[in-house]
Design an enzyme around this catalytic site. Structure first.
Site, PDB file in Angstrom:
ATOM      1  N   HIS A  14      -3.156   1.236   9.756  1.00  0.00           N
ATOM      2  CA  HIS A  14      -2.422   1.934   8.694  1.00  0.00           C
ATOM      3  C   HIS A  14      -1.691   3.114   9.313  1.00  0.00           C
ATOM      4  CE1 HIS A  14      -2.579   3.664   4.293  1.00  0.00           C
ATOM      5  NE2 HIS A  14      -1.455   4.017   4.911  1.00  0.00           N
ATOM      6  N   HIS A  16       2.528   4.464   9.375  1.00  0.00           N
ATOM      7  CA  HIS A  16       3.943   4.255   9.025  1.00  0.00           C
ATOM      8  C   HIS A  16       4.777   4.757  10.196  1.00  0.00           C
ATOM      9  CE1 HIS A  16       2.953   3.690   4.690  1.00  0.00           C
ATOM     10  NE2 HIS A  16       1.909   4.420   5.045  1.00  0.00           N
ATOM     11  N   HIS A 194      -0.742  -0.589  -0.405  1.00  0.00           N
ATOM     12  CA  HIS A 194      -1.354   0.693  -0.760  1.00  0.00           C
ATOM     13  C   HIS A 194      -1.823   0.599  -2.210  1.00  0.00           C
ATOM     14  CE1 HIS A 194       0.633   2.096   2.822  1.00  0.00           C
ATOM     15  NE2 HIS A 194       0.360   3.365   2.615  1.00  0.00           N
ATOM     16  N   GLU A 197      -4.907   5.144  -3.835  1.00  0.00           N
ATOM     17  CA  GLU A 197      -4.777   6.423  -3.115  1.00  0.00           C
ATOM     18  C   GLU A 197      -4.717   7.526  -4.180  1.00  0.00           C
ATOM     19  OE1 GLU A 197      -1.053   6.967  -1.011  1.00  0.00           O
ATOM     20  OE2 GLU A 197      -1.796   8.673   0.155  1.00  0.00           O
ATOM     21  N   ASP A 275      -2.115   7.078   9.122  1.00  0.00           N
ATOM     22  CA  ASP A 275      -1.107   7.117   8.056  1.00  0.00           C
ATOM     23  C   ASP A 275       0.244   7.661   8.552  1.00  0.00           C
ATOM     24  OD1 ASP A 275      -0.265   6.464   5.532  1.00  0.00           O
ATOM     25  OD2 ASP A 275      -1.338   8.061   4.480  1.00  0.00           O
ATOM     26  N   ASP A 276       0.409   8.984   8.532  1.00  0.00           N
ATOM     27  CA  ASP A 276       1.676   9.617   8.956  1.00  0.00           C
ATOM     28  C   ASP A 276       1.343  10.777   9.895  1.00  0.00           C
ATOM     29  OD1 ASP A 276       3.695   8.233   7.031  1.00  0.00           O
ATOM     30  OD2 ASP A 276       2.011   8.841   5.760  1.00  0.00           O
TER      31      ASP A 276
HETATM   32  N1  HPA Z   1       1.185   6.527   0.571  1.00  0.00           N
HETATM   33  C1  HPA Z   1       2.266   5.973   0.025  1.00  0.00           C
HETATM   34  N2  HPA Z   1       3.410   5.845   0.671  1.00  0.00           N
HETATM   35  C2  HPA Z   1       3.491   6.297   1.926  1.00  0.00           C
HETATM   36  C3  HPA Z   1       2.414   6.885   2.538  1.00  0.00           C
HETATM   37  C4  HPA Z   1       1.192   6.994   1.831  1.00  0.00           C
HETATM   38  O1  HPA Z   1       0.155   7.503   2.304  1.00  0.00           O
HETATM   39  N3  HPA Z   1       2.828   7.239   3.778  1.00  0.00           N
HETATM   40  C5  HPA Z   1       4.121   6.841   3.901  1.00  0.00           C
HETATM   41  N4  HPA Z   1       4.522   6.275   2.784  1.00  0.00           N
HETATM   42 ZN    ZN Z   2       0.178   4.936   4.053  1.00  0.00          ZN
END
Ligand code: HPA
Ligand code: ZN
Length: 335
Positions: A14, A16, A194, A197, A275-276
């Site tokens: 996971h 991006h 996703h 969250e 994630d990011d």
């Molecule tokens: N959630 C939803 N969209 C996203 C995320 C995330 O954590 N990171 C990049 N796009």
């Molecule tokens: Zn994500």
């Protein structure tokens, strides 16, 4: 302990690619491409990385992606991630990308996929990181736009591993994308999404039953629904959990409040991911380390998390067995 964690052979499931754009590279690309940034310096940009929820992050994340224009930009972005991932023991990376963020600015999808894929090939050759690419549909855009994106991607289907679903969750349930996911699965693509969250457990149910996903990205809110937890445990549907993301986007107030151990105690297959990472203060090794410190995880618990990441990947059974053997040899030598 830090060396042990970083060296653990692991998979990242996971991440991006647009979320790995470090401020320094953003400024370099902006200068190279003549793109004007709203921020005067790297320091000013980093200071803006204070988020109060998912949307406040997404606004700045989409803005940053605007300096990506050419094939080489996507190559440079991906290569920088792969070098950091390899340094964190990542042997397998299944990477999200958001084509609509780029095609909506006039960048051809072939440019995006071409640049990323060329770096992934070099990552296998030069860093020993195997990888796959997962095309994410932006859920705040229409189902029709997702369909058009899939259509545009199909000539490149050989370079894709699967499809996913990301962006603003609440108000955009998985059911909106049932049809396009069915078409993607018919084209031989794996499915993830996703869910859970910021959105409710019902979105996780929809991801499982309507999109037929094989993994749930985040999924932490599943704990609010006992029947859902039972389903995820019985079918061993992996969750790709991102602790530092959850902290930065205020899904949890403190890392010590993260529900990862509750998820594990309920019998769920949990993996740890970044994630990011350029926005959330750490790559995958930092996410493992944050958990290690908060919950005083021992070598065997850390080994199990790395083993989960390998099991939950879309590698073949033979490749999983090989990587798991490498993991156990590493743990034996280190402990
Ligand atoms: N959630 C939803 N969209 C996203 C995320 C995330 O954590 N990171 C990049 N796009
Ligand atoms: Zn994500």
């Amino acid at each position: 302990m830090e060396d042990f964690v970083r060296g653990l052979p692991k998979a990242e499931l996971h991440v991006h690619i647009e979320g790995t754009l470090e401020p320094e590279l953003m400024f370099a690309l902006a200068a190279r491409n003549g793109v004007e940034l709203r921020f005067g310096s790297v320091g000013e940009l980093r200071a803006a990385y204070e988020f109060h929820d998912l949307q406040s992050f997404l606004d700045i994340y989409y803005e940053g992606a605007a300096c990506l224009l050419h094939e080489q930009d996507f190559y440079d972005l991906t290569w920088a991630y792969l070098e950091r991932a390899a340094a964190d023991g990542v042997r397998r990376a299944e990477i999200f990308f958001d084509p609509q963020t780029h095609t909506d600015r006039g960048v051809p999808i072939a440019t995006v996929i071409g640049g990323i894929s060329r770096a992934l090939e070099d990552g296998l050759d030069r860093l020993g990181v195997s990888s796959g690419l997962i095309l994410c549909f932006l859920r705040h855009l229409s189902a029709e736009a997702a369909g058009e994106t899939l259509q545009a991607a199909l000539p490149h289907v050989g370079m894709l591993l699967g499809v996913g679903l990301d962006s603003s969750e609440v108000g955009h349930p998985p059911s909106k994308f049932t049809e396009v996911f069915a078409r993607a699965r018919e084209a031989g693509l794996r499915a993830v999404a996703h869910a859970g969250e910021e959105g409710p457990p019902s979105y996780v149910w929809e991801a499982l039953d309507l999109l037929r996903v094989e993994r749930v990205d985040h999924g932490v809110r599943s704990l609010e629904d006992e029947a859902l937890v039972a389903r995820l445990a019985a079918q061993q549907v992996p969750l790709t959990v991102c602790p530092l993301s959850n902290l930065k986007l205020k899904v949890v107030d403190r890392i010590e409040d993260h529900p990862i151990q509750k998820l594990q105690d309920a019998g769920l297959l949990v993996t740890v991911n970044s994630d990011d990472p350029a926005y959330f203060g750490g790559y995958v090794g930092d996410n493992y380390l944050a958990l290690q410190r908060a919950f005083e995880l021992d070598h065997s618990q850390l080994r199990d998390l790395a083993a989960n990441s390998i099991s939950a990947s879309f590698l073949s059974d033979d490749d999983k067995a090989e990587l798991l053997a490498e993991l156990d040899a590493y743990v034996q030598a280190a402990t």
